[in-house]
Design an enzyme around this catalytic site. Structure first.
Site, PDB file in Angstrom:
ATOM      1  N   HIS A  85      -7.576   0.326   1.312  1.00  0.00           N
ATOM      2  CA  HIS A  85      -7.737  -0.691   0.268  1.00  0.00           C
ATOM      3  C   HIS A  85      -6.873  -1.911   0.554  1.00  0.00           C
ATOM      4  O   HIS A  85      -5.804  -1.818   1.178  1.00  0.00           O
ATOM      5  CB  HIS A  85      -7.446  -0.110  -1.118  1.00  0.00           C
ATOM      6  CG  HIS A  85      -6.069   0.432  -1.319  1.00  0.00           C
ATOM      7  ND1 HIS A  85      -5.002  -0.357  -1.701  1.00  0.00           N
ATOM      8  CD2 HIS A  85      -5.574   1.696  -1.224  1.00  0.00           C
ATOM      9  CE1 HIS A  85      -3.918   0.395  -1.833  1.00  0.00           C
ATOM     10  NE2 HIS A  85      -4.232   1.644  -1.543  1.00  0.00           N
ATOM     11  N   ASP A  87      -5.972  -4.166  -2.043  1.00  0.00           N
ATOM     12  CA  ASP A  87      -5.186  -4.551  -3.209  1.00  0.00           C
ATOM     13  C   ASP A  87      -3.850  -3.825  -3.223  1.00  0.00           C
ATOM     14  O   ASP A  87      -3.674  -2.794  -2.571  1.00  0.00           O
ATOM     15  CB  ASP A  87      -5.968  -4.295  -4.499  1.00  0.00           C
ATOM     16  CG  ASP A  87      -6.344  -2.825  -4.684  1.00  0.00           C
ATOM     17  OD1 ASP A  87      -6.655  -2.156  -3.677  1.00  0.00           O
ATOM     18  OD2 ASP A  87      -6.321  -2.336  -5.830  1.00  0.00           O
ATOM     19  N   ASP A 117       1.636   1.000   1.218  1.00  0.00           N
ATOM     20  CA  ASP A 117       0.455   1.284   0.393  1.00  0.00           C
ATOM     21  C   ASP A 117      -0.400   0.040   0.220  1.00  0.00           C
ATOM     22  O   ASP A 117      -0.267  -0.678  -0.761  1.00  0.00           O
ATOM     23  CB  ASP A 117       0.931   1.814  -0.966  1.00  0.00           C
ATOM     24  CG  ASP A 117      -0.198   2.266  -1.864  1.00  0.00           C
ATOM     25  OD1 ASP A 117      -1.311   2.454  -1.381  1.00  0.00           O
ATOM     26  OD2 ASP A 117       0.052   2.422  -3.079  1.00  0.00           O
ATOM     27  N   GLU A 151      -8.643  -0.369  -5.551  1.00  0.00           N
ATOM     28  CA  GLU A 151      -8.234   1.041  -5.510  1.00  0.00           C
ATOM     29  C   GLU A 151      -7.086   1.317  -6.468  1.00  0.00           C
ATOM     30  O   GLU A 151      -6.973   2.423  -7.005  1.00  0.00           O
ATOM     31  CB  GLU A 151      -7.829   1.427  -4.083  1.00  0.00           C
ATOM     32  CG  GLU A 151      -7.643   2.929  -3.855  1.00  0.00           C
ATOM     33  CD  GLU A 151      -6.257   3.451  -4.206  1.00  0.00           C
ATOM     34  OE1 GLU A 151      -6.092   4.684  -4.306  1.00  0.00           O
ATOM     35  OE2 GLU A 151      -5.337   2.617  -4.397  1.00  0.00           O
TER      36      GLU A 151
END
Length: 443
Positions: A85, A87, A117, A151
């Site tokens: 992802h 975002d 992340d 996500e």
């Protein structure tokens, strides 16, 4: 050498791409408030540079996803999905050592929101497929690349949108690889572990509504909605969920016990047996402790509008997580804990996942890690939270968590997810590119 195509350019690119992507503020505030387009265009340009044909797709303006396919050498082989992802969760700059959207590279470490992340993994995927293109290397299976929006909220603008509206882009995919596994975990006695995720707990975010009799705050009120909600929330927060060992978690406990010279959980292991084993595993218990049970944590309370007025209703929210096979128990328990005066419903719900740990794919992922870190041990792992793999599972795609990073002792990887001073070592990115390349080509 088999991996000669992972050259200095590939190693430099993974660092540059990670830093560049971090500098693009793709904060997802939830409720549809997010902008991934700049990062998506950046990814698409780097794929197009090496002859791939990326497609950009949006459910709403600026909520942009990128999908591309790398053709394999065996058209009859099932395709493999590699997804990440774009975002990130919000970050407050005043709390950070460096600005969270600086992408600064300092003392061999890349800093910023998304370093773990998961813009690091997006960068790894880009670096690997670009290295393949430069060297004329092709995987056996088609590899579908998906870089998604949203996500970090509901996935409605990202993988949910893609699976509902564009399933044809994932035709032939039977397995997927994404985030949250394959990082170094340093256990007692110098033991190095790499947890490879083969499961996720399901998401059960709950909305609780208590109703009662509105009235003056100075009067006796046996039907106080706030009291009813508070009592239900207290019961939920204090509830001790029973142990429920899924195949993935049982395999993880068994392997961790073996590596620590202990007996694994027997077929009839009690709650006390499992809790006792966890205490003997030392730091390694952190890898499994959150996933031996369902969980329910109250997070938000909303009630009232004036101090001396008893409201007629009160609302609360609970972050619930459900193990595979334990959903019915979860529902029944919540019915009991909320009681007759409080109603509950799923505010957001997603399925739990399990992928086989005795599969050739799982074995290949483990071998790729151990090849580049001799003496380390890859172990099964179930994630306590969730990823886009939940949405892709609706297309029949089994998901594994595999973002390889070799991390030094004392580097608290799990604390950096959504945490302050998120960062990733440059050496870890180089390791990740090499391992990901080996795994994808072996698969």
């Amino acid at each position: 050498m088999a991996d000669a195509h992972i050259d200095r350019q590939a190693l430099d690119e993974v660092v540059t791409f990670t830093s560049d992507l971090i500098r693009m503020d793709t904060t997802n505030k939830g409720g549809g408030d997010g902008v991934e387009r700049q990062a998506a265009e950046y990814v698409a340009e780097r794929l197009a540079d090496v002859g791939l044909e990326p497609t950009l797709l949006e459910k709403a303006p600026d909520r942009t996803n990128v999908v591309a396919r790398v053709e394999g050498t065996d058209p009859s082989a099932p395709a493999l999905l590699l997804h990440g992802h774009l975002d990130v969760v919000p970050a407050e700059p005043a709390d950070w050592t460096v600005h969270p959207f600086s992408g600064e590279i300092r003392d061999g470490v890349v800093w910023g929101r998304g370093a773990i992340d998961m813009k690091n993994a997006d960068a790894m995927a880009l670096a690997v497929v670009r290295a393949w293109a430069r060297a004329g290397v092709r995987p056996r299976r088609d590899v579908v690349l998906a870089f998604t929006a949203d996500e970090e909220d509901s996935a409605a603008y990202g993988s949910g949108f893609l699976t509902e509206r564009h399933p044809e882009l994932f035709e032939g995919c039977t397995e997927g690889i994404s985030e949250s596994g394959a990082f170094t975990f340093h256990a007692d006695g110098g033991l190095r572990l790499y947890p490879v995720a083969a499961g996720e707990r399901g998401t059960g975010w709950l909305k609780l509504t208590a109703t009662g009799r509105a009235g003056h705050g100075s009067k006796v009120n046996r039907a106080n909605a706030v009291s009813r909600l508070a009592a239900a929330v207290t019961r939920i927060g204090a509830h001790e969920w029973p142990v429920r060992l899924t195949p993935t978690v049982r395999a993880a406990l068994t392997e961790l016990a073996r590596l620590h010279g202990l007996d694994g959980p027997g077929p009839d292991a009690t709650d006390a047996d499992v809790d006792g084993l966890l205490t003997k595993l030392g730091p390694a218990a952190k890898l499994v402790e959150p996933t031996v049970r369902n969980s329910s944590n109250p997070t938000i309370l909303e009630a009232g509008y004036k101090l001396n007025v008893i409201p007629g209703s009160a609302t609360g929210y609970v972050d619930g997580r459900m193990l595979p096979g334990a959903e019915d128990e979860f529902r029944a328990t919540l019915d009991e804990l909320t009681g007759p005066d409080v109603d509950w419903e799923f505010h957001h719900r997603e399925v739990p996942l399990q992928a086989p740990v005795d599969s050739p794919t799982f074995a290949t992922l483990c071998e790729s890690l151990e090849h580049f870190d001799p003496g380390a041990h890859a172990v099964p792992y179930c994630m306590s939270g969730g990823t886009d793999a939940k949405q892709f599972s609706r297309l029949g795609i089994e998901g594994y968590g595999f973002t390889p990073l070799r991390l030094p002792p004392g580097f608290d990887y799990q604390a950096l997810f959504h945490g302050v001073d998120e960062r990733v070592p440059v050496d870890a990115l180089h390791f990740g590119v090499r391992v990901l390349d080996r795994a994808l080509l072996a698969l």
